[in-house]
Design a protein around this motif. Structure first.
Motif, PDB file in Angstrom:
ATOM      1  N   CYS A  49       0.827  -1.209   0.000  1.00  0.00           N
ATOM      2  CA  CYS A  49       0.000   0.000   0.000  1.00  0.00           C
ATOM      3  C   CYS A  49       0.865   1.264   0.000  1.00  0.00           C
ATOM      4  N   ILE A  50       2.153   1.083  -0.330  1.00  0.00           N
ATOM      5  CA  ILE A  50       3.086   2.203  -0.422  1.00  0.00           C
ATOM      6  C   ILE A  50       3.741   2.167  -1.796  1.00  0.00           C
ATOM      7  N   LYS A  51       3.846   3.341  -2.423  1.00  0.00           N
ATOM      8  CA  LYS A  51       4.614   3.415  -3.667  1.00  0.00           C
ATOM      9  C   LYS A  51       5.712   4.454  -3.484  1.00  0.00           C
ATOM     10  N   GLU A  62      16.941  10.560  -3.706  1.00  0.00           N
ATOM     11  CA  GLU A  62      15.829  11.078  -2.920  1.00  0.00           C
ATOM     12  C   GLU A  62      14.660  10.145  -3.176  1.00  0.00           C
ATOM     13  N   VAL A  63      14.167   9.515  -2.114  1.00  0.00           N
ATOM     14  CA  VAL A  63      13.089   8.538  -2.226  1.00  0.00           C
ATOM     15  C   VAL A  63      11.887   9.069  -1.461  1.00  0.00           C
ATOM     16  N   ASN A  64      10.782   9.274  -2.163  1.00  0.00           N
ATOM     17  CA  ASN A  64       9.553   9.746  -1.535  1.00  0.00           C
ATOM     18  C   ASN A  64       8.551   8.610  -1.485  1.00  0.00           C
ATOM     19  N   ALA A  65       7.919   8.457  -0.308  1.00  0.00           N
ATOM     20  CA  ALA A  65       6.932   7.400  -0.096  1.00  0.00           C
ATOM     21  C   ALA A  65       5.529   8.002  -0.141  1.00  0.00           C
ATOM     22  N   PHE A  66       4.649   7.364  -0.892  1.00  0.00           N
ATOM     23  CA  PHE A  66       3.264   7.809  -1.064  1.00  0.00           C
ATOM     24  C   PHE A  66       2.308   6.693  -0.686  1.00  0.00           C
ATOM     25  N   GLU A  67       1.151   7.070  -0.151  1.00  0.00           N
ATOM     26  CA  GLU A  67       0.086   6.104   0.104  1.00  0.00           C
ATOM     27  C   GLU A  67      -0.541   5.692  -1.222  1.00  0.00           C
ATOM     28  N   ILE A  68      -0.824   4.407  -1.350  1.00  0.00           N
ATOM     29  CA  ILE A  68      -1.615   3.925  -2.479  1.00  0.00           C
ATOM     30  C   ILE A  68      -3.067   3.903  -2.014  1.00  0.00           C
ATOM     31  N   HIS A  69      -3.939   4.532  -2.770  1.00  0.00           N
ATOM     32  CA  HIS A  69      -5.369   4.539  -2.458  1.00  0.00           C
ATOM     33  C   HIS A  69      -6.103   3.716  -3.503  1.00  0.00           C
ATOM     34  N   GLU A  80      -3.420  11.570  -3.967  1.00  0.00           N
ATOM     35  CA  GLU A  80      -2.126  10.937  -3.754  1.00  0.00           C
ATOM     36  C   GLU A  80      -1.425  11.709  -2.641  1.00  0.00           C
ATOM     37  N   ARG A  81      -1.182  11.039  -1.519  1.00  0.00           N
ATOM     38  CA  ARG A  81      -0.601  11.719  -0.366  1.00  0.00           C
ATOM     39  C   ARG A  81       0.830  11.251  -0.129  1.00  0.00           C
TER      40      ARG A  81
END
Length: 114
Positions: A49-51, A62-69, A80-81
């Motif tokens: 559930c993370i992309k 630089e690695v950014n983590a986003f919620e998968i909805h 997209e948060r």
């Protein structure tokens, strides 16, 4: 006698992080970040559930983590948060994150993390 000298020397090397691992690919950066996220309990989300989005420059990723909805993960698919980001030093593998954590006063800056 030699064994007595070797143990303190080895412990000193470990404490100085001399054996740090370089991170040379985006895939390796993703793996160390994902491991750190779950080791440090930065989210209650499951891994699927993370992309991640990765940007690279000469010195770091630089690695950014986003919620998968979606239906499985929940949330509004039109939103997209970003949860937090990591900086991964290519030469040393040292990690920094701007995630909120109990061990720091959150200020939005990047701080060291393992």
């Amino acid at each position: 006698m030699e064994k007595q000298l070797l143990v303190p020397l080895l412990l000193a090397c470990i404490s100085l992080n001399i054996y740090a691992t370089s991170v040379k690919t985006e895939d390796a950066a993703y793996k160390v970040v994902e491991k750190s996220i779950f080791k440090n309990k930065l989210t209650g989300l499951k891994a699927d559930c993370i992309k991640y989005r990765i940007n690279e420059n000469a010195e770091q990723y630089e690695v950014n983590a986003f919620e998968i909805h979606n239906k499985k993960c929940g949330g509004d698919p039109s939103i997209e948060r970003r949860m937090f980001g990591y900086l991964v030093d290519k030469n040393t593998g040292k990690l920094q994150t701007d995630a909120m954590r109990d061990d720091i006063d959150w200020d939005g800056d990047y701080h060291s993390i393992q």
